[in-house]
Design a protein around this motif. Structure first.
Motif, PDB file in Angstrom:
ATOM      1  N   HIS A   1       0.824  -1.204   0.000  1.00 21.68           N
ATOM      2  CA  HIS A   1       0.000   0.000   0.000  1.00 21.68           C
ATOM      3  C   HIS A   1       0.860   1.256   0.000  1.00 21.68           C
ATOM      4  O   HIS A   1       0.664   2.162  -0.825  1.00 21.68           O
ATOM      5  CB  HIS A   1      -0.921  -0.007   1.229  1.00 21.68           C
ATOM      6  CG  HIS A   1      -1.651   1.274   1.409  1.00 21.68           C
ATOM      7  ND1 HIS A   1      -2.774   1.600   0.680  1.00 21.68           N
ATOM      8  CD2 HIS A   1      -1.387   2.343   2.197  1.00 21.68           C
ATOM      9  CE1 HIS A   1      -3.180   2.805   1.026  1.00 21.68           C
ATOM     10  NE2 HIS A   1      -2.365   3.282   1.946  1.00 21.68           N
ATOM     11  N   VAL A   2       1.832   1.318   0.911  1.00 16.55           N
ATOM     12  CA  VAL A   2       2.664   2.523   1.031  1.00 16.55           C
ATOM     13  C   VAL A   2       3.487   2.731  -0.244  1.00 16.55           C
ATOM     14  O   VAL A   2       3.629   3.859  -0.739  1.00 16.55           O
ATOM     15  CB  VAL A   2       3.558   2.423   2.288  1.00 16.55           C
ATOM     16  CG1 VAL A   2       4.616   3.517   2.305  1.00 16.55           C
ATOM     17  CG2 VAL A   2       2.709   2.461   3.550  1.00 16.55           C
ATOM     18  N   LEU A   3       4.012   1.643  -0.809  1.00 17.38           N
ATOM     19  CA  LEU A   3       4.829   1.765  -2.023  1.00 17.38           C
ATOM     20  C   LEU A   3       3.989   2.213  -3.211  1.00 17.38           C
ATOM     21  O   LEU A   3       4.435   3.024  -4.029  1.00 17.38           O
ATOM     22  CB  LEU A   3       5.516   0.428  -2.330  1.00 17.38           C
ATOM     23  CG  LEU A   3       6.607   0.049  -1.333  1.00 17.38           C
ATOM     24  CD1 LEU A   3       7.013  -1.411  -1.511  1.00 17.38           C
ATOM     25  CD2 LEU A   3       7.825   0.954  -1.478  1.00 17.38           C
ATOM     26  N   ALA A   4       2.750   1.710  -3.310  1.00 20.51           N
ATOM     27  CA  ALA A   4       1.885   2.129  -4.414  1.00 20.51           C
ATOM     28  C   ALA A   4       1.603   3.626  -4.321  1.00 20.51           C
ATOM     29  O   ALA A   4       1.636   4.341  -5.325  1.00 20.51           O
ATOM     30  CB  ALA A   4       0.582   1.323  -4.391  1.00 20.51           C
ATOM     31  N   GLU A   5       1.358   4.116  -3.076  1.00 19.44           N
ATOM     32  CA  GLU A   5       1.128   5.551  -2.879  1.00 19.44           C
ATOM     33  C   GLU A   5       2.317   6.373  -3.357  1.00 19.44           C
ATOM     34  O   GLU A   5       2.154   7.446  -3.921  1.00 19.44           O
ATOM     35  CB  GLU A   5       0.938   5.840  -1.377  1.00 19.44           C
ATOM     36  CG  GLU A   5      -0.303   5.229  -0.781  1.00 19.44           C
ATOM     37  CD  GLU A   5      -1.450   6.202  -0.804  1.00 19.44           C
ATOM     38  OE1 GLU A   5      -1.428   7.122   0.030  1.00 19.44           O
ATOM     39  OE2 GLU A   5      -2.344   6.042  -1.655  1.00 19.44           O
ATOM     40  N   GLN A   6       3.520   5.848  -3.090  1.00 20.04           N
ATOM     41  CA  GLN A   6       4.733   6.592  -3.429  1.00 20.04           C
ATOM     42  C   GLN A   6       5.205   6.283  -4.844  1.00 20.04           C
ATOM     43  O   GLN A   6       6.209   6.842  -5.285  1.00 20.04           O
ATOM     44  CB  GLN A   6       5.850   6.252  -2.435  1.00 20.04           C
ATOM     45  CG  GLN A   6       5.500   6.599  -0.999  1.00 20.04           C
ATOM     46  CD  GLN A   6       6.639   6.289  -0.024  1.00 20.04           C
ATOM     47  OE1 GLN A   6       7.681   5.767  -0.424  1.00 20.04           O
ATOM     48  NE2 GLN A   6       6.442   6.614   1.242  1.00 20.04           N
ATOM     49  N   GLY A   7       4.526   5.382  -5.547  1.00 22.12           N
ATOM     50  CA  GLY A   7       4.967   4.975  -6.879  1.00 22.12           C
ATOM     51  C   GLY A   7       6.346   4.353  -6.855  1.00 22.12           C
ATOM     52  O   GLY A   7       7.139   4.542  -7.773  1.00 22.12           O
ATOM     53  N   ALA A   8       6.659   3.631  -5.790  1.00 21.11           N
ATOM     54  CA  ALA A   8       8.015   3.097  -5.617  1.00 21.11           C
ATOM     55  C   ALA A   8       8.004   1.583  -5.592  1.00 21.11           C
ATOM     56  O   ALA A   8       6.961   0.952  -5.431  1.00 21.11           O
ATOM     57  CB  ALA A   8       8.606   3.629  -4.309  1.00 21.11           C
ATOM     58  N   ARG A   9       9.184   1.022  -5.789  1.00 19.65           N
ATOM     59  CA  ARG A   9       9.370  -0.417  -5.770  1.00 19.65           C
ATOM     60  C   ARG A   9      10.605  -0.711  -4.924  1.00 19.65           C
ATOM     61  O   ARG A   9      11.577   0.028  -4.968  1.00 19.65           O
ATOM     62  CB  ARG A   9       9.598  -0.880  -7.224  1.00 19.65           C
ATOM     63  CG  ARG A   9       9.586  -2.352  -7.414  1.00 19.65           C
ATOM     64  CD  ARG A   9       9.785  -2.750  -8.883  1.00 19.65           C
ATOM     65  NE  ARG A   9       9.950  -4.191  -8.881  1.00 19.65           N
ATOM     66  CZ  ARG A   9       8.935  -5.054  -8.888  1.00 19.65           C
ATOM     67  NH1 ARG A   9       7.703  -4.609  -8.991  1.00 19.65           N
ATOM     68  NH2 ARG A   9       9.147  -6.346  -8.796  1.00 19.65           N
ATOM     69  N   ILE A  10      10.562  -1.770  -4.105  1.00 14.89           N
ATOM     70  CA  ILE A  10      11.719  -2.087  -3.268  1.00 14.89           C
ATOM     71  C   ILE A  10      12.093  -3.561  -3.402  1.00 14.89           C
ATOM     72  O   ILE A  10      11.312  -4.374  -3.910  1.00 14.89           O
ATOM     73  CB  ILE A  10      11.469  -1.811  -1.760  1.00 14.89           C
ATOM     74  CG1 ILE A  10      10.224  -2.547  -1.273  1.00 14.89           C
ATOM     75  CG2 ILE A  10      11.415  -0.327  -1.476  1.00 14.89           C
ATOM     76  CD1 ILE A  10      10.122  -2.625   0.231  1.00 14.89           C
ATOM     77  N   THR A  11      13.294  -3.853  -2.912  1.00 17.74           N
ATOM     78  CA  THR A  11      13.774  -5.227  -2.847  1.00 17.74           C
ATOM     79  C   THR A  11      13.994  -5.568  -1.380  1.00 17.74           C
ATOM     80  O   THR A  11      14.797  -4.916  -0.711  1.00 17.74           O
ATOM     81  CB  THR A  11      15.110  -5.368  -3.602  1.00 17.74           C
ATOM     82  OG1 THR A  11      14.938  -4.858  -4.915  1.00 17.74           O
ATOM     83  CG2 THR A  11      15.541  -6.827  -3.654  1.00 17.74           C
ATOM     84  N   ILE A  12      13.249  -6.526  -0.884  1.00 16.57           N
ATOM     85  CA  ILE A  12      13.429  -6.949   0.503  1.00 16.57           C
ATOM     86  C   ILE A  12      14.428  -8.096   0.518  1.00 16.57           C
ATOM     87  O   ILE A  12      14.295  -9.058  -0.242  1.00 16.57           O
ATOM     88  CB  ILE A  12      12.094  -7.374   1.141  1.00 16.57           C
ATOM     89  CG1 ILE A  12      11.161  -6.160   1.236  1.00 16.57           C
ATOM     90  CG2 ILE A  12      12.330  -7.975   2.527  1.00 16.57           C
ATOM     91  CD1 ILE A  12       9.770  -6.483   1.733  1.00 16.57           C
ATOM     92  N   LEU A  13      15.445  -7.951   1.364  1.00 23.46           N
ATOM     93  CA  LEU A  13      16.505  -8.965   1.446  1.00 23.46           C
ATOM     94  C   LEU A  13      16.545  -9.490   2.877  1.00 23.46           C
ATOM     95  O   LEU A  13      16.521  -8.702   3.826  1.00 23.46           O
ATOM     96  CB  LEU A  13      17.850  -8.312   1.079  1.00 23.46           C
ATOM     97  CG  LEU A  13      19.084  -9.200   1.179  1.00 23.46           C
ATOM     98  CD1 LEU A  13      19.017 -10.353   0.206  1.00 23.46           C
ATOM     99  CD2 LEU A  13      20.348  -8.358   0.938  1.00 23.46           C
ATOM    100  N   GLY A  14      16.580 -10.804   3.029  1.00 22.20           N
ATOM    101  CA  GLY A  14      16.649 -11.364   4.373  1.00 22.20           C
ATOM    102  C   GLY A  14      17.349 -12.709   4.394  1.00 22.20           C
ATOM    103  O   GLY A  14      17.468 -13.376   3.360  1.00 22.20           O
ATOM    104  N   ALA A  15      17.820 -13.077   5.599  1.00 22.82           N
ATOM    105  CA  ALA A  15      18.411 -14.402   5.811  1.00 22.82           C
ATOM    106  C   ALA A  15      17.514 -15.136   6.792  1.00 22.82           C
ATOM    107  O   ALA A  15      16.909 -14.520   7.665  1.00 22.82           O
ATOM    108  CB  ALA A  15      19.818 -14.272   6.393  1.00 22.82           C
ATOM    109  N   THR A  16      17.438 -16.455   6.640  1.00 28.76           N
ATOM    110  CA  THR A  16      16.566 -17.204   7.538  1.00 28.76           C
ATOM    111  C   THR A  16      17.191 -18.538   7.910  1.00 28.76           C
ATOM    112  O   THR A  16      17.938 -19.131   7.125  1.00 28.76           O
ATOM    113  CB  THR A  16      15.184 -17.454   6.887  1.00 28.76           C
ATOM    114  OG1 THR A  16      14.302 -17.998   7.855  1.00 28.76           O
ATOM    115  CG2 THR A  16      15.280 -18.428   5.710  1.00 28.76           C
TER     116      THR A  16
END
Ligand SMILES: *Cc1c(COP(=O)(O)O)cnc(C)c1O
Length: 467
Positions: A125-140
């Motif tokens: 939702h927040v990214l659509a409002e900002q017209g942005a795209r992100i890459t989530i990186l994690g280790a598990t």
């Protein structure tokens, strides 16, 4: 609502800013600048609400103006629609004053789904409002990766890359990650240990040009939005048992201190919580702190409850900040001393204040297996190893006459079939939505333990989806 860092030198942010930032730039953790307080009458009005609505009402004060309340209500309804139990977080009574709250009816069978399912939608939702795209990186090492993958699969504005140690997770845990075929999900099986995976993630975040280019973000348990999303189930249990007109206690299987910190937040919001028991396996740094004001690092030893095999509980800094009267200088000094020496004690009055609410408990593997057996023999209740430690803690430390204790069931027993088989001699079946897990095709990429190789895989994933 605005948020401040526990170390006092990072920008003040609103909820959306904190959601996207995760960790503060000064190395601290974001905290709400004050606790929203509900009156007894306001708590009574929340009794009997469907869980998604209760969640939306209790999370709203932390979101403030950042998201309209109607939107938050929709996101909460969608987040919990896929759960496998109509009560979402059902309470089970084990004896006159002991209850279990089952937090494992989400898609990946651990309590992390309760926060992660909402978090994926909040991000989108927040990214659509900002017209942005992100890459989530994690280790598990297990539960976090699958919960994040289920929450982010198919989301338009997110690519998710999860690193796991090749050949070193349980088969259920690996298959929960690698059988998700959405194009925005990449599983990298690193030729190394879980620690190597964590080091690679840190190294990628420290490569600032790469971090900016890929717009890297994180969903680990220091993200405040995850804590906020864990508050409602404590309220649901307490309200069902008579709050605000009756006190309740909770026993919480703990690793990074995120789940129990949400209970603390609920208490600060006015819920009458008499006691919080922090339950550990043999990796008992938290139990030693609450027992004797001794926070000292010992080596991590593997146990039947791997999601609690943790040395340094990242969310503890938030409680420390509160215990030190929200003094960011004192918090930073205490944390730096801890990093340098591996030990921390807090001033005696602060520790006594912690002890007025918190208690610690520890159980080794033999005790955990015995508790699983005992519960099964007494009532046919099947507890996973993490949950069994919480239930043993609740039995060992009763809260007093008239005060029920709720032990938090953090994982479904089918997630840890080997431990259950050891204890009762048979393997629990997977719930129907996962019954064919062993037959589904898997997709993952084996990568060497090298930053350049990881970065190349991340870039390929992102380019594939932007194109
Ligand atoms: C993550 C996890 C825990 C520990 O929770 P924290 O918030 O890190 O204290 C306990 N049990 C299970 C099953 C988990 O997946």
């Amino acid at each position: 609502m605005h948020y401040i860092s526990t170390r006092g030198r990072a920008p003040v942010r609103d909820f959306s800013g904190v959601l996207l930032a995760g960790l503060a730039e000064d190395g601290g953790l974001y905290m709400p600048h004050s606790w929203p307080l509900l009156s007894a009458a306001e708590w009574r009005c929340l009794r009997g609400l469907p869980y998604p609505e209760l969640a939306a009402r209790l999370i709203q004060p932390f979101v403030g103006e950042a998201i309209p309340s109607a939107t938050l209500g929709t996101l909460c309804r969608e987040a919990y629609a896929g759960f496998g139990h109509p009560a979402i977080v059902p309470l089970v009574q084990l004896d006159g004053s002991l209850f279990v709250q089952e937090l494992f009816h989400g898609p990946t069978l651990a309590f992390k789904d309760l926060a992660m399912q909402l978090l994926g939608r909040l991000f989108d939702h927040v990214l659509a409002e900002q017209g942005a795209r992100i890459t989530i990186l994690g280790a598990t090492s297990g539960d976090t990766g699958s919960a994040a993958i289920e929450a982010c699969r198919g989301r338009a504005n997110i690519d998710l890359v999860i690193l796991h140690p090749h050949g070193r997770t349980s088969e259920v845990q690996r298959r929960q990650m690698t059988t998700v075929m959405a194009p925005n999900i990449a599983n990298l099986a690193v030729e190394g240990s879980f620690d190597d995976c964590q080091d690679l993630v840190k190294a990628a975040f420290s490569d600032l040009p790469f971090r900016r280019e890929m717009r890297l973000s994180a969903v680990n348990s220091i993200n405040w939005a995850r804590i906020a999303a864990q508050i409602p189930y404590y309220a649901a249990a307490a309200l069902a048992l008579g709050a605000p007109d009756r006190e309740v206690a909770f026993a919480v299987p703990s690793g990074n201190f995120g789940n129990v910190l949400a209970a603390y937040a609920a208490q600060r919001m006015g819920l009458p919580i008499a006691r919080l028991i922090v339950a550990s396996n043999r990796n008992d740094i938290l139990a030693r702190f609450f027992g004797a004001n001794d926070m000292s690092i010992a080596g991590v030893a593997p146990s039947l409850s791997p999601s609690m095999d943790i040395q340094v509980s990242s969310n503890f800094e938030r409680l420390l900040f509160e215990l030190l009267d929200r003094d960011p200088g004192a918090t930073e000094a205490a944390m730096q001393g801890f990093r340098a020496t591996g030990r921390m004690t807090v001033p005696d009055p602060a520790w006594r204040r912690a002890r007025a609410l918190f208690d610690g408990f520890r159980l080794d593997d033999a005790g955990t297996a015995a508790e699983i057996r005992r519960l099964h023999a007494a009532s046919l209740y099947l507890a996973d190893p993490h949950t069994a430690i919480g239930i043993a803690a609740a039995r060992a430390l009763p809260a007093g006459p008239g005060v029920p204790t709720v032990a938090m069931a953090t994982a479904h027993p089918a997630k840890f079939p080997d431990a259950i088989e050891q204890a009762i001699g048979r393997r629990p079946p997977l719930p129907s939505h996962l019954a064919d897990l062993y037959d589904r095709p898997e997709r993952f990429t084996v990568v060497p333990n090298r930053l350049s190789a990881i970065e190349a895989c991340i870039r390929a994933t992102v380019l594939r989806n932007v194109a």
